[in-house]
Write a protein that holds these residues in place. Structure first.
Motif, PDB file in Angstrom:
ATOM      1  N   HIS A 290       9.702  -8.292  -1.343  1.00 51.24           N
ATOM      2  CA  HIS A 290       9.022  -7.023  -1.608  1.00 51.24           C
ATOM      3  C   HIS A 290       9.748  -6.261  -2.703  1.00 51.24           C
ATOM      4  CE1 HIS A 290       6.338  -6.918   2.033  1.00 51.24           C
ATOM      5  NE2 HIS A 290       7.137  -7.934   2.300  1.00 51.24           N
ATOM      6  N   LEU A 291       9.068  -6.042  -3.833  1.00 53.98           N
ATOM      7  CA  LEU A 291       9.707  -5.319  -4.930  1.00 53.98           C
ATOM      8  C   LEU A 291       9.956  -3.859  -4.598  1.00 53.98           C
ATOM      9  CD1 LEU A 291       8.162  -6.858  -8.159  1.00 53.98           C
ATOM     10  CD2 LEU A 291      10.287  -7.419  -6.968  1.00 53.98           C
ATOM     11  N   CYS A 292       9.216  -3.307  -3.627  1.00 59.19           N
ATOM     12  CA  CYS A 292       9.481  -1.927  -3.222  1.00 59.19           C
ATOM     13  C   CYS A 292      10.867  -1.808  -2.593  1.00 59.19           C
ATOM     14  CB  CYS A 292       8.397  -1.390  -2.289  1.00 59.19           C
ATOM     15  SG  CYS A 292       8.113  -2.369  -0.811  1.00 59.19           S
ATOM     16  N   MET A 293      11.367  -2.901  -2.028  1.00 57.55           N
ATOM     17  CA  MET A 293      12.733  -2.896  -1.484  1.00 57.55           C
ATOM     18  C   MET A 293      13.758  -3.276  -2.540  1.00 57.55           C
ATOM     19  SD  MET A 293      13.084  -4.185   2.441  1.00 57.55           S
ATOM     20  CE  MET A 293      14.351  -5.272   1.923  1.00 57.55           C
ATOM     21  N   LYS A 294      13.383  -4.116  -3.491  1.00 57.16           N
ATOM     22  CA  LYS A 294      14.322  -4.582  -4.503  1.00 57.16           C
ATOM     23  C   LYS A 294      14.531  -3.565  -5.621  1.00 57.16           C
ATOM     24  CE  LYS A 294      13.835  -9.525  -4.149  1.00 57.16           C
ATOM     25  NZ  LYS A 294      14.300 -10.602  -4.968  1.00 57.16           N
ATOM     26  N   MET A 295      13.476  -2.875  -6.010  1.00 55.37           N
ATOM     27  CA  MET A 295      13.525  -2.003  -7.186  1.00 55.37           C
ATOM     28  C   MET A 295      13.858  -0.554  -6.871  1.00 55.37           C
ATOM     29  SD  MET A 295      10.129  -3.305  -9.209  1.00 55.37           S
ATOM     30  CE  MET A 295      10.329  -2.101 -10.505  1.00 55.37           C
ATOM     31  N   ARG A 296      13.640  -0.129  -5.654  1.00 54.20           N
ATOM     32  CA  ARG A 296      13.805   1.282  -5.314  1.00 54.20           C
ATOM     33  C   ARG A 296      14.367   1.393  -3.900  1.00 54.20           C
ATOM     34  NH1 ARG A 296      10.992   2.775  -1.589  1.00 54.20           N
ATOM     35  NH2 ARG A 296      11.332   4.963  -2.019  1.00 54.20           N
ATOM     36  N   GLY A 297      14.600   2.604  -3.482  1.00 50.51           N
ATOM     37  CA  GLY A 297      15.061   2.820  -2.112  1.00 50.51           C
ATOM     38  C   GLY A 297      16.364   2.099  -1.817  1.00 50.51           C
ATOM     39  N   VAL A 298      16.348   1.171  -0.873  1.00 52.22           N
ATOM     40  CA  VAL A 298      17.571   0.482  -0.440  1.00 52.22           C
ATOM     41  C   VAL A 298      18.075  -0.556  -1.436  1.00 52.22           C
ATOM     42  CG1 VAL A 298      17.141   0.864   2.011  1.00 52.22           C
ATOM     43  CG2 VAL A 298      16.291  -1.213   0.921  1.00 52.22           C
TER      44      VAL A 298
ATOM     45  N   LEU B 287      -4.586  -3.815  -1.449  1.00 52.22           N
ATOM     46  CA  LEU B 287      -3.487  -2.933  -1.078  1.00 52.22           C
ATOM     47  C   LEU B 287      -3.291  -3.075   0.425  1.00 52.22           C
ATOM     48  CD1 LEU B 287      -4.215   0.370  -3.026  1.00 52.22           C
ATOM     49  CD2 LEU B 287      -2.331  -1.212  -3.406  1.00 52.22           C
ATOM     50  N   GLN B 288      -2.061  -3.338   0.880  1.00 45.67           N
ATOM     51  CA  GLN B 288      -1.865  -3.599   2.289  1.00 45.67           C
ATOM     52  C   GLN B 288      -0.397  -3.733   2.637  1.00 45.67           C
ATOM     53  OE1 GLN B 288      -3.165  -7.506   3.203  1.00 45.67           O
ATOM     54  NE2 GLN B 288      -2.756  -8.035   1.090  1.00 45.67           N
ATOM     55  N   ILE B 289      -0.159  -4.091   3.883  1.00 50.44           N
ATOM     56  CA  ILE B 289       1.177  -4.447   4.328  1.00 50.44           C
ATOM     57  C   ILE B 289       1.144  -5.904   4.782  1.00 50.44           C
ATOM     58  CG2 ILE B 289       1.866  -2.090   4.928  1.00 50.44           C
ATOM     59  CD1 ILE B 289       1.323  -2.753   7.861  1.00 50.44           C
ATOM     60  N   GLN B 290       2.285  -6.547   4.762  1.00 50.15           N
ATOM     61  CA  GLN B 290       2.376  -7.970   5.083  1.00 50.15           C
ATOM     62  C   GLN B 290       1.903  -8.265   6.497  1.00 50.15           C
ATOM     63  OE1 GLN B 290       6.099  -9.788   3.980  1.00 50.15           O
ATOM     64  NE2 GLN B 290       5.918 -11.357   5.536  1.00 50.15           N
ATOM     65  N   GLU B 291       2.231  -7.389   7.432  1.00 52.57           N
ATOM     66  CA  GLU B 291       1.833  -7.615   8.821  1.00 52.57           C
ATOM     67  C   GLU B 291       0.309  -7.686   8.964  1.00 52.57           C
ATOM     68  OE1 GLU B 291       5.685  -5.134   8.907  1.00 52.57           O
ATOM     69  OE2 GLU B 291       3.889  -5.266   7.668  1.00 52.57           O
TER      70      GLU B 291
ATOM     71  N   GLU C  16       0.813  -1.221   0.000  1.00 52.73           N
ATOM     72  CA  GLU C  16       0.000   0.000   0.000  1.00 52.73           C
ATOM     73  C   GLU C  16       0.845   1.268   0.000  1.00 52.73           C
ATOM     74  OE1 GLU C  16      -1.074   0.599   4.702  1.00 52.73           O
ATOM     75  OE2 GLU C  16      -2.329  -0.742   3.534  1.00 52.73           O
ATOM     76  N   HIS C  17       2.134   1.166   0.280  1.00 54.12           N
ATOM     77  CA  HIS C  17       2.983   2.355   0.332  1.00 54.12           C
ATOM     78  C   HIS C  17       3.485   2.794  -1.041  1.00 54.12           C
ATOM     79  CE1 HIS C  17       3.773   0.795   4.593  1.00 54.12           C
ATOM     80  NE2 HIS C  17       2.877   1.752   4.649  1.00 54.12           N
ATOM     81  N   HIS C  18       3.822   1.817  -1.906  1.00 51.90           N
ATOM     82  CA  HIS C  18       4.377   2.156  -3.218  1.00 51.90           C
ATOM     83  C   HIS C  18       3.618   1.507  -4.377  1.00 51.90           C
ATOM     84  CE1 HIS C  18       7.773   2.637  -0.367  1.00 51.90           C
ATOM     85  NE2 HIS C  18       7.880   3.772  -1.030  1.00 51.90           N
ATOM     86  N   MET C  19       2.588   0.730  -4.058  1.00 49.40           N
ATOM     87  CA  MET C  19       1.811  -0.003  -5.061  1.00 49.40           C
ATOM     88  C   MET C  19       2.718  -0.861  -5.942  1.00 49.40           C
ATOM     89  SD  MET C  19      -1.418   2.451  -6.011  1.00 49.40           S
ATOM     90  CE  MET C  19      -2.146   1.213  -7.072  1.00 49.40           C
ATOM     91  N   LEU C  20       3.664  -1.519  -5.292  1.00 56.04           N
ATOM     92  CA  LEU C  20       4.513  -2.501  -5.960  1.00 56.04           C
ATOM     93  C   LEU C  20       4.227  -3.863  -5.346  1.00 56.04           C
ATOM     94  CD1 LEU C  20       7.891  -0.568  -6.246  1.00 56.04           C
ATOM     95  CD2 LEU C  20       6.444  -1.339  -8.137  1.00 56.04           C
ATOM     96  N   PRO C  21       4.448  -4.931  -6.112  1.00 54.47           N
ATOM     97  CA  PRO C  21       4.128  -6.265  -5.608  1.00 54.47           C
ATOM     98  C   PRO C  21       5.029  -6.735  -4.474  1.00 54.47           C
ATOM     99  CG  PRO C  21       4.332  -6.269  -8.001  1.00 54.47           C
ATOM    100  CD  PRO C  21       4.832  -4.945  -7.524  1.00 54.47           C
ATOM    101  N   PHE C  22       4.431  -7.556  -3.620  1.00 49.89           N
ATOM    102  CA  PHE C  22       5.194  -8.426  -2.735  1.00 49.89           C
ATOM    103  C   PHE C  22       4.551  -9.796  -2.838  1.00 49.89           C
ATOM    104  CE2 PHE C  22       2.079  -6.654   0.246  1.00 49.89           C
ATOM    105  CZ  PHE C  22       1.775  -7.688   1.122  1.00 49.89           C
ATOM    106  N   PHE C  23       5.367 -10.825  -2.687  1.00 50.43           N
ATOM    107  CA  PHE C  23       4.883 -12.175  -2.958  1.00 50.43           C
ATOM    108  C   PHE C  23       5.687 -13.186  -2.174  1.00 50.43           C
ATOM    109  CE2 PHE C  23       7.998 -10.833  -5.992  1.00 50.43           C
ATOM    110  CZ  PHE C  23       8.903 -11.884  -6.042  1.00 50.43           C
ATOM    111  N   GLY C  24       5.095 -14.347  -1.987  1.00 52.70           N
ATOM    112  CA  GLY C  24       5.791 -15.383  -1.248  1.00 52.70           C
ATOM    113  C   GLY C  24       4.882 -16.536  -0.896  1.00 52.70           C
TER     114      GLY C  24
END
Length: 183
Positions: free
Chosen positions: A140-148, A110-114, A73-81
């Motif tokens: 989380h692609l928001c961590m893989k593609m951007r930011g850190v 749209l959400q967070i994993q927690e 929900e923060h960046h509208m990028l996928p997370f999966f697992g």
């Protein structure tokens, strides 16, 4: 949802990022994205049907490795697992397809994993089970593609009822971690 409006908004976004929405490769993109959104955000209208149960009992039932795809929900990028659900029935068990549908209900939002982890546990607990444990592992692609730009994975867990004690937590996590060929 107004899918025609979604298409118009996507067309406007294409223009705002500096592209030409009439270009051959982009002409159908607004429709394709609207169609995709209707699928990946289908959890808002979903019914997990956990009320369908079978008369049976067991100490612990585990559904391991339920695959999911969701949107941050923060960046509208996928997370999966994978989601692992363990529960202690109270005289009635769920079909495994019901647990898969439950994961889909909460992952297709749209959400967070927690929150997703907690929502799955809450709905299982509401069905009167003696205990439930939900473990979620995701990329989380928001961590893989951007930011850190890091490949770290995230794990979340919720333990309710009989699984709240340290001993029960450790036992159920060990069962979930055990390779399928060792069962």
């Amino acid at each position: 949802m107004d899918w025609e409006r979604v298409q118009k908004l996507v067309r406007e976004l294409i223009i705002e990022i500096g592209e030409d929405p009439t270009r051959e490769g982009l002409r159908e993109t607004p429709r394709r994205i609207a169609d995709m959104y209707s699928e990946i955000f289908g959890g808002y209208d979903s019914n997990s049907e956990l009320s369908v149960q079978f008369s049976e009992d067991s100490d612990t039932v585990i559904a391991k490795g339920i695959q999911f795809y969701s949107m941050c929900e923060h960046h509208m990028l996928p997370f999966f697992g994978k989601v692992h659900i363990a529960y202690s029935p109270n005289g009635r068990v769920f079909g495994i397809s019901k647990m898969v549908r439950l994961v889909e209900k909460y992952s297709k939002r749209l959400q967070i994993q927690e929150r997703m982890t907690r929502s799955i546990a809450n709905e299982m607990q509401a069905q009167g089970v003696r205990g439930v444990a939900v473990l979620v592992e995701a990329e989380h692609l928001c961590m893989k593609m951007r930011g850190v730009r890091n490949d770290a994975r995230m794990a979340t867990s919720v333990f309710r009822g009989i699984y709240e004690s340290r001993e029960e937590k450790e036992a159920v996590v060990a069962m979930i971690r055990r390779p399928a060929e060792d069962i």
